[in-house]
Design an enzyme around this catalytic site. Structure first.
Site, PDB file in Angstrom:
ATOM      1  N   TYR A 298     -57.948  -1.973   6.663  1.00 11.39           N
ATOM      2  CA  TYR A 298     -56.557  -1.642   6.372  1.00 11.39           C
ATOM      3  C   TYR A 298     -55.643  -2.148   7.488  1.00 11.39           C
ATOM      4  O   TYR A 298     -54.573  -2.683   7.240  1.00 11.39           O
ATOM      5  CB  TYR A 298     -56.388  -0.123   6.220  1.00 11.39           C
ATOM      6  CG  TYR A 298     -55.006   0.252   5.731  1.00 11.39           C
ATOM      7  CD1 TYR A 298     -54.750   0.349   4.361  1.00 11.39           C
ATOM      8  CD2 TYR A 298     -53.960   0.466   6.620  1.00 11.39           C
ATOM      9  CE1 TYR A 298     -53.478   0.650   3.895  1.00 11.39           C
ATOM     10  CE2 TYR A 298     -52.679   0.769   6.159  1.00 11.39           C
ATOM     11  CZ  TYR A 298     -52.440   0.864   4.802  1.00 11.39           C
ATOM     12  OH  TYR A 298     -51.192   1.160   4.339  1.00 11.39           O
TER      13      TYR A 298
ATOM     14  N   ARG B 202     -35.228 -25.533 -16.651  1.00 17.68           N
ATOM     15  CA  ARG B 202     -34.461 -25.348 -15.417  1.00 17.68           C
ATOM     16  C   ARG B 202     -33.047 -25.825 -15.732  1.00 17.68           C
ATOM     17  O   ARG B 202     -32.657 -26.931 -15.437  1.00 17.68           O
ATOM     18  CB  ARG B 202     -35.051 -26.155 -14.257  1.00 17.68           C
ATOM     19  CG  ARG B 202     -36.323 -25.541 -13.681  1.00 17.68           C
ATOM     20  CD  ARG B 202     -36.067 -24.441 -12.674  1.00 17.68           C
ATOM     21  NE  ARG B 202     -36.271 -23.094 -13.150  1.00 17.68           N
ATOM     22  CZ  ARG B 202     -36.843 -22.116 -12.455  1.00 17.68           C
ATOM     23  NH1 ARG B 202     -37.343 -22.341 -11.292  1.00 17.68           N
ATOM     24  NH2 ARG B 202     -36.900 -20.903 -12.910  1.00 17.68           N
TER      25      ARG B 202
ATOM     26  N   ASP C 254     -36.268 -21.823   3.949  1.00 21.55           N
ATOM     27  CA  ASP C 254     -37.160 -21.593   2.806  1.00 21.55           C
ATOM     28  C   ASP C 254     -38.185 -22.720   2.851  1.00 21.55           C
ATOM     29  O   ASP C 254     -37.936 -23.838   2.408  1.00 21.55           O
ATOM     30  CB  ASP C 254     -36.364 -21.604   1.500  1.00 21.55           C
ATOM     31  CG  ASP C 254     -37.253 -21.368   0.280  1.00 21.55           C
ATOM     32  OD1 ASP C 254     -38.491 -21.498   0.405  1.00 21.55           O
ATOM     33  OD2 ASP C 254     -36.712 -21.067  -0.798  1.00 21.55           O
TER      34      ASP C 254
ATOM     35  N   PHE D 255     -34.621 -16.046 -17.404  1.00 25.34           N
ATOM     36  CA  PHE D 255     -35.464 -17.116 -17.939  1.00 25.34           C
ATOM     37  C   PHE D 255     -36.906 -16.685 -18.142  1.00 25.34           C
ATOM     38  O   PHE D 255     -37.598 -17.216 -19.006  1.00 25.34           O
ATOM     39  CB  PHE D 255     -35.406 -18.355 -17.028  1.00 25.34           C
ATOM     40  CG  PHE D 255     -35.805 -18.092 -15.609  1.00 25.34           C
ATOM     41  CD1 PHE D 255     -34.897 -17.574 -14.698  1.00 25.34           C
ATOM     42  CD2 PHE D 255     -37.100 -18.351 -15.173  1.00 25.34           C
ATOM     43  CE1 PHE D 255     -35.264 -17.313 -13.384  1.00 25.34           C
ATOM     44  CE2 PHE D 255     -37.480 -18.109 -13.869  1.00 25.34           C
ATOM     45  CZ  PHE D 255     -36.557 -17.582 -12.966  1.00 25.34           C
TER      46      PHE D 255
ATOM     47  N   LYS E  83     -47.276 -22.290  -3.098  1.00 21.99           N
ATOM     48  CA  LYS E  83     -46.896 -23.697  -3.304  1.00 21.99           C
ATOM     49  C   LYS E  83     -47.675 -24.564  -2.307  1.00 21.99           C
ATOM     50  O   LYS E  83     -48.886 -24.667  -2.425  1.00 21.99           O
ATOM     51  CB  LYS E  83     -45.387 -23.869  -3.149  1.00 21.99           C
ATOM     52  CG  LYS E  83     -44.528 -22.708  -3.702  1.00 21.99           C
ATOM     53  CD  LYS E  83     -44.473 -22.633  -5.208  1.00 21.99           C
ATOM     54  CE  LYS E  83     -43.778 -21.386  -5.738  1.00 21.99           C
ATOM     55  NZ  LYS E  83     -42.416 -21.151  -5.330  1.00 21.99           N
TER      56      LYS E  83
ATOM     57  N   PHE F  45     -31.852 -21.113  -5.161  1.00 20.27           N
ATOM     58  CA  PHE F  45     -33.103 -20.900  -5.887  1.00 20.27           C
ATOM     59  C   PHE F  45     -33.007 -19.506  -6.518  1.00 20.27           C
ATOM     60  O   PHE F  45     -32.385 -18.611  -5.944  1.00 20.27           O
ATOM     61  CB  PHE F  45     -34.342 -21.021  -4.986  1.00 20.27           C
ATOM     62  CG  PHE F  45     -35.592 -20.867  -5.796  1.00 20.27           C
ATOM     63  CD1 PHE F  45     -36.006 -21.894  -6.637  1.00 20.27           C
ATOM     64  CD2 PHE F  45     -36.318 -19.682  -5.786  1.00 20.27           C
ATOM     65  CE1 PHE F  45     -37.123 -21.738  -7.447  1.00 20.27           C
ATOM     66  CE2 PHE F  45     -37.436 -19.528  -6.596  1.00 20.27           C
ATOM     67  CZ  PHE F  45     -37.846 -20.558  -7.424  1.00 20.27           C
ATOM     68  N   THR F  46     -33.620 -19.351  -7.678  1.00 24.26           N
ATOM     69  CA  THR F  46     -33.431 -18.136  -8.486  1.00 24.26           C
ATOM     70  C   THR F  46     -33.660 -16.848  -7.686  1.00 24.26           C
ATOM     71  O   THR F  46     -32.758 -16.013  -7.568  1.00 24.26           O
ATOM     72  CB  THR F  46     -34.382 -18.170  -9.700  1.00 24.26           C
ATOM     73  OG1 THR F  46     -35.712 -18.402  -9.224  1.00 24.26           O
ATOM     74  CG2 THR F  46     -33.994 -19.284 -10.666  1.00 24.26           C
TER      75      THR F  46
END
Ligand SMILES: *Cc1c(COP(=O)(O)O)cnc(C)c1O
Length: 477
Positions: free
Chosen positions: A74, A384, A217, A451, A260, A126-127
């Protein structure tokens, strides 16, 4: 005569996963059941899945081996310390707070830095990034170069910041109301477009001049570094690892979606250089994610992520990864299909506005095109465009983005070039029959990030044209 010399993927396949192509009648049924939203399709009904490159990469044998020796304590898992060391080594940030994925890191940093009434400039939205900025009381302001909104512009660094737009915003609103610059590598919504190091350095100069930090980002930082290596003067002989480090060193903090670039199926982190911010982030991570040494990730997943980071900055890997995307993009270009140029790093973006000029933006051309592509070949893509852009926070009207795109996103190390051939042929077939695509109406609209779960119907007024279209021969059956 110079003989052709091909390149090949720098790996061989050790395990396979079977996929199947449903027949034409099934495809029609499945897309109708999914209400013309490819997010609502079941994966078993998809043949080639180009919905996203997020969490869909194939892990290496070294990563799978790491899972077996994960430390599931943990507190204080050895995998956390391995991850922290790897982030320091490859990205250079001092402190790491693991999170279950990228948006959780965005949530935490937005909560810490943004006050109600603030403005957050960024190289395109970005969303999830923008949503967390808004939920924290901020307003996102797009300061990307104009070329990024023009799908036909060949500008090689469409991820660049328009420095004049950025400085005007600072002068208008005052530096006190700008908590940070939100800088993405690469810019997803512009079509996977890179920012140059020259531009990032200029952004850094403004950040120093006004005392405003840069939050990076870094979801696709290695892909961005590859494009710099290929295209920016002076970087041809630098390794991707060196360029990645140079990018990160120009920023103060970073949010990472490890799904990613870093080649894992789940995970993320917030990385920081400031010790006080790190303390605040550690306070919040225990509220929303988990203890600061796991933040929502299993120990084994942090171990696989550490290996994935190392593999993601390899020059050979990146050459094949972006090379495959460019292979698909070049096939579509030579067939005369309107796509966003230059070809991006993580996918090929169809320009639905030019593909379907007869479908008005209110009838969701990109959404309709993605649905049609599924019907043709069970290839799954993603909208998009206007659906992803959501509604204006103040007026409640649709945002009308200049880019109305369908994204064919390529998972890393998953598909072969033959899969890319099948995709290209299907897009060409849909293009040949584009006149029969008439658009959609939205029948259900979720409040956030619509979306993902919105539902649609084909437009009824065109029922006749639609019926005759259905009689046509299917393709890849
Ligand atoms: C995917 C992504 C995110 C969000 O990360 P998740 O892991 O999906 O939560 C943020 N920014 C960019 C550019 C992304 O592509």
């Amino acid at each position: 005569m110079k003989k052709k010399r091909s390149w090949a993927e720098p790996y061989k396949i050790k395990m396979v996963e079977h996929i199947a192509l449903p027949d034409y009648e099934q495809r029609l049924k499945y897309i109708e059941e999914a209400a013309y939203n490819t997010f609502l399709l079941r994966s078993k009904d998809v043949y080639i899945d180009l919905l996203t490159d997020s969490g869909t990469s194939a892990m290496s044998d070294r990563q799978w081996a790491r899972l077996m020796i994960g430390d599931e304590a943990y507190a204080g898992s050895k995998d956390f310390y391995q991850l922290e060391e790897t982030v320091r080594q490859y990205y250079g940030y001092s402190y790491v707070v693991p999170t279950h994925q990228g948006r959780a890191a965005e949530h935490i940093i937005s909560k810490i830095l943004i006050k109600a009434g603030d403005f957050v400039p960024g190289n395109m939205y970005f969303t999830t990034t923008r949503l967390h900025q808004e939920l924290a009381g901020g307003t996102f302001v797009d300061v990307i170069v104009d070329q990024a909104h023009d799908p036909d512009s060949d500008y090689p660094f469409k991820g660049n910041v328009d420095l004049q737009k950025l400085e005007s915003l600072i002068l208008e609103q005052g530096a006190d109301h700008i908590p940070y610059f939100s800088i993405a590598t690469t810019v997803n919504m512009a079509g996977g477009q890179p920012i140059s190091l020259a531009n990032l350095r200029a952004v850094r100069a403004l950040s120093r001049k006004y005392g405003i930090p840069i939050v990076h980002d870094m979801t696709r930082v290695a892909e961005n570094a590859y494009m710099i290596q290929q295209q920016e003067p002076g970087y041809a002989h630098k390794s991707i690892a060196e360029i990645v480090r140079e990018i990160c060193d120009l920023t103060d903090a970073a949010t990472m979606s490890a799904k990613k670039d870093p080649l894992v199926n789940i995970g993320g982190f917030l990385a920081l250089n400031d010790a006080d911010l790190f303390e605040e982030a550690r306070n919040l991570v225990v509220v929303y994610e988990g203890l600061h040494t796991y933040g929502g990730m299993a120990g084994r997943d942090m171990g696989a992520l550490a290996v994935g980071i190392e593999e993601s900055v390899s020059d050979e890997h990146m050459k094949a990864r972006v090379g495959q995307v460019q292979y698909l993009g070049n096939q579509l270009l030579s067939a005369g299909i309107p796509i966003v140029k230059p070809i991006g790093t993580h996918g090929v973006f169809l320009n639905a506005a030019r593909f379907l000029p007869h479908v008005p933006q209110d009838h969701f051309p990109a959404q309709a095109l993605a649905a049609e592509l599924y019907v043709d070949s069970a290839v799954r893509a993603m909208e998009r465009g206007i659906v992803s852009a959501g509604r204006n926070k103040q007026t409640g009207e649709h945002n009308y983005p200049k880019l109305e795109l369908v994204r064919l996103t390529i998972p890393r190390r998953v598909y072969t070039q033959s899969h890319m051939d099948v995709v290209a042929e299907s897009v060409e077939r849909v293009y040949d029959n584009r006149d029969r695509i008439l658009g959609l109406t939205m029948t259900f609209e979720p409040r956030y990030l619509r979306f993902f779960q919105a539902r649609f119907e084909k437009i009824r007024a065109e029922a006749n044209a639609q019926r005759s279209a259905r009689k046509r021969e299917p393709v890849a059956n």
